[in-house]
Design a protein around this motif. Structure first.
Motif, PDB file in Angstrom:
ATOM      1  N   LYS A   2      31.413  -8.449  -1.009  1.00 33.31           N
ATOM      2  CA  LYS A   2      30.218  -8.030   0.033  1.00 33.31           C
ATOM      3  C   LYS A   2      28.815  -8.350  -0.743  1.00 33.31           C
ATOM      4  O   LYS A   2      28.652  -7.866  -1.671  1.00 33.31           O
ATOM      5  CB  LYS A   2      30.202  -6.871   0.716  1.00 33.31           C
ATOM      6  CG  LYS A   2      29.111  -6.737   1.773  1.00 33.31           C
ATOM      7  CD  LYS A   2      29.355  -5.188   2.530  1.00 33.31           C
ATOM      8  CE  LYS A   2      28.150  -5.011   3.454  1.00 33.31           C
ATOM      9  NZ  LYS A   2      28.382  -3.710   4.102  1.00 33.31           N
ATOM     10  N   SER A   4      24.734  -8.264   0.111  1.00 36.12           N
ATOM     11  CA  SER A   4      23.746  -7.579   1.045  1.00 36.12           C
ATOM     12  C   SER A   4      22.369  -7.785   0.470  1.00 36.12           C
ATOM     13  O   SER A   4      22.267  -7.829  -0.811  1.00 36.12           O
ATOM     14  CB  SER A   4      24.233  -5.938   1.027  1.00 36.12           C
ATOM     15  OG  SER A   4      25.230  -5.904   1.585  1.00 36.12           O
ATOM     16  N   GLY A   9      23.770  -8.778   5.511  1.00 39.64           N
ATOM     17  CA  GLY A   9      24.705  -8.801   4.539  1.00 39.64           C
ATOM     18  C   GLY A   9      26.012  -9.862   5.254  1.00 39.64           C
ATOM     19  O   GLY A   9      26.030 -10.132   6.186  1.00 39.64           O
ATOM     20  N   LEU A  11      30.209 -10.491   4.611  1.00 40.94           N
ATOM     21  CA  LEU A  11      31.564 -10.220   4.010  1.00 40.94           C
ATOM     22  C   LEU A  11      32.204 -11.474   3.701  1.00 40.94           C
ATOM     23  O   LEU A  11      32.578 -12.244   4.791  1.00 40.94           O
ATOM     24  CB  LEU A  11      32.409  -9.090   4.804  1.00 40.94           C
ATOM     25  CG  LEU A  11      33.649  -8.851   4.291  1.00 40.94           C
ATOM     26  CD1 LEU A  11      33.713  -7.992   3.097  1.00 40.94           C
ATOM     27  CD2 LEU A  11      34.279  -7.722   5.310  1.00 40.94           C
ATOM     28  N   THR A  13      35.712 -13.021   2.369  1.00 44.52           N
ATOM     29  CA  THR A  13      37.029 -12.383   2.100  1.00 44.52           C
ATOM     30  C   THR A  13      37.736 -13.431   1.189  1.00 44.52           C
ATOM     31  O   THR A  13      38.934 -13.027   0.594  1.00 44.52           O
ATOM     32  CB  THR A  13      37.779 -12.323   3.540  1.00 44.52           C
ATOM     33  OG1 THR A  13      37.882 -13.550   4.270  1.00 44.52           O
ATOM     34  CG2 THR A  13      37.007 -11.298   4.417  1.00 44.52           C
ATOM     35  N   TYR A  28      37.604   1.051   2.672  1.00 44.58           N
ATOM     36  CA  TYR A  28      36.111   0.738   2.947  1.00 44.58           C
ATOM     37  C   TYR A  28      35.740   1.137   4.115  1.00 44.58           C
ATOM     38  O   TYR A  28      34.314   1.343   4.502  1.00 44.58           O
ATOM     39  CB  TYR A  28      35.604  -0.482   2.222  1.00 44.58           C
ATOM     40  CG  TYR A  28      36.022  -0.503   0.571  1.00 44.58           C
ATOM     41  CD1 TYR A  28      35.069   0.196  -0.183  1.00 44.58           C
ATOM     42  CD2 TYR A  28      36.858  -1.332   0.231  1.00 44.58           C
ATOM     43  CE1 TYR A  28      35.499  -0.015  -1.427  1.00 44.58           C
ATOM     44  CE2 TYR A  28      37.110  -1.366  -0.943  1.00 44.58           C
ATOM     45  CZ  TYR A  28      36.527  -0.828  -1.956  1.00 44.58           C
ATOM     46  OH  TYR A  28      36.762  -0.940  -3.226  1.00 44.58           O
ATOM     47  N   GLN A  31      32.154   0.730   5.514  1.00 45.30           N
ATOM     48  CA  GLN A  31      31.215   0.138   4.605  1.00 45.30           C
ATOM     49  C   GLN A  31      31.381  -1.378   4.657  1.00 45.30           C
ATOM     50  O   GLN A  31      30.850  -2.075   4.105  1.00 45.30           O
ATOM     51  CB  GLN A  31      31.746   0.616   3.270  1.00 45.30           C
ATOM     52  CG  GLN A  31      31.117   2.198   3.121  1.00 45.30           C
ATOM     53  CD  GLN A  31      31.869   2.761   1.856  1.00 45.30           C
ATOM     54  OE1 GLN A  31      31.784   1.738   0.806  1.00 45.30           O
ATOM     55  NE2 GLN A  31      32.521   3.863   1.557  1.00 45.30           N
ATOM     56  N   LEU A  32      32.164  -1.753   5.245  1.00 44.79           N
ATOM     57  CA  LEU A  32      32.868  -3.242   5.421  1.00 44.79           C
ATOM     58  C   LEU A  32      31.770  -4.198   6.601  1.00 44.79           C
ATOM     59  O   LEU A  32      31.569  -5.236   6.600  1.00 44.79           O
ATOM     60  CB  LEU A  32      34.103  -3.803   5.793  1.00 44.79           C
ATOM     61  CG  LEU A  32      35.009  -3.246   4.866  1.00 44.79           C
ATOM     62  CD1 LEU A  32      36.301  -3.403   5.292  1.00 44.79           C
ATOM     63  CD2 LEU A  32      34.914  -4.085   3.542  1.00 44.79           C
ATOM     64  N   SER A  34      29.080  -5.782   8.425  1.00 52.29           N
ATOM     65  CA  SER A  34      28.061  -6.903   7.901  1.00 52.29           C
ATOM     66  C   SER A  34      27.477  -7.782   9.057  1.00 52.29           C
ATOM     67  O   SER A  34      28.256  -7.717  10.143  1.00 52.29           O
ATOM     68  CB  SER A  34      29.196  -7.904   7.159  1.00 52.29           C
ATOM     69  OG  SER A  34      29.568  -7.106   5.997  1.00 52.29           O
ATOM     70  N   LEU A  37      30.704 -12.472   8.845  1.00 51.60           N
ATOM     71  CA  LEU A  37      32.134 -12.223   8.152  1.00 51.60           C
ATOM     72  C   LEU A  37      32.759 -13.765   8.190  1.00 51.60           C
ATOM     73  O   LEU A  37      32.950 -14.522   9.262  1.00 51.60           O
ATOM     74  CB  LEU A  37      32.975 -11.485   9.152  1.00 51.60           C
ATOM     75  CG  LEU A  37      34.501 -11.397   8.793  1.00 51.60           C
ATOM     76  CD1 LEU A  37      34.828 -10.846   7.456  1.00 51.60           C
ATOM     77  CD2 LEU A  37      35.241 -10.703   9.850  1.00 51.60           C
ATOM     78  N   ALA A  60      33.954  -4.906  10.266  1.00 52.38           N
ATOM     79  CA  ALA A  60      33.002  -5.536   9.675  1.00 52.38           C
ATOM     80  C   ALA A  60      31.800  -5.729  10.800  1.00 52.38           C
ATOM     81  O   ALA A  60      30.656  -6.002  10.562  1.00 52.38           O
ATOM     82  CB  ALA A  60      33.169  -6.948   9.347  1.00 52.38           C
TER      83      ALA A  60
END
Length: 61
Positions: A2, A4, A9, A11, A13, A28, A31-32, A34, A37, A60
């Motif tokens: 991730k 930010s 931000g 993510l 993958t 998480y 907290q993912l 974003s 993605l 996300a």
């Protein structure tokens, strides 16, 4: 991974598979969240698919 910054931000993958996606969401959760993605993909997807990014996409948001 991730990334930010002050303006949002993302993510990223890579080519993770279903089991890793599930572990990320479990570990998480929120907290993912974003702004962007980059979803997992596989050039040759066997049946059943190795990825189902729906839970990851929801986390996300």
């Amino acid at each position: 991974m991730k990334v930010s910054g002050a303006h949002g931000g993302a993510l990223l993958t890579g080519d993770i598979e279903r089991e890793t996606e599930a572990r990320l969401v479990e570990a998480y959760g929120a907290q993912l969240a974003s702004d962007a993605l980059v979803v997992p993909h596989h050039a040759a997807v066997p049946r059943p698919p190795r990825t189902s990014f729906a839970p990851l996409r929801r986390a996300a948001r």
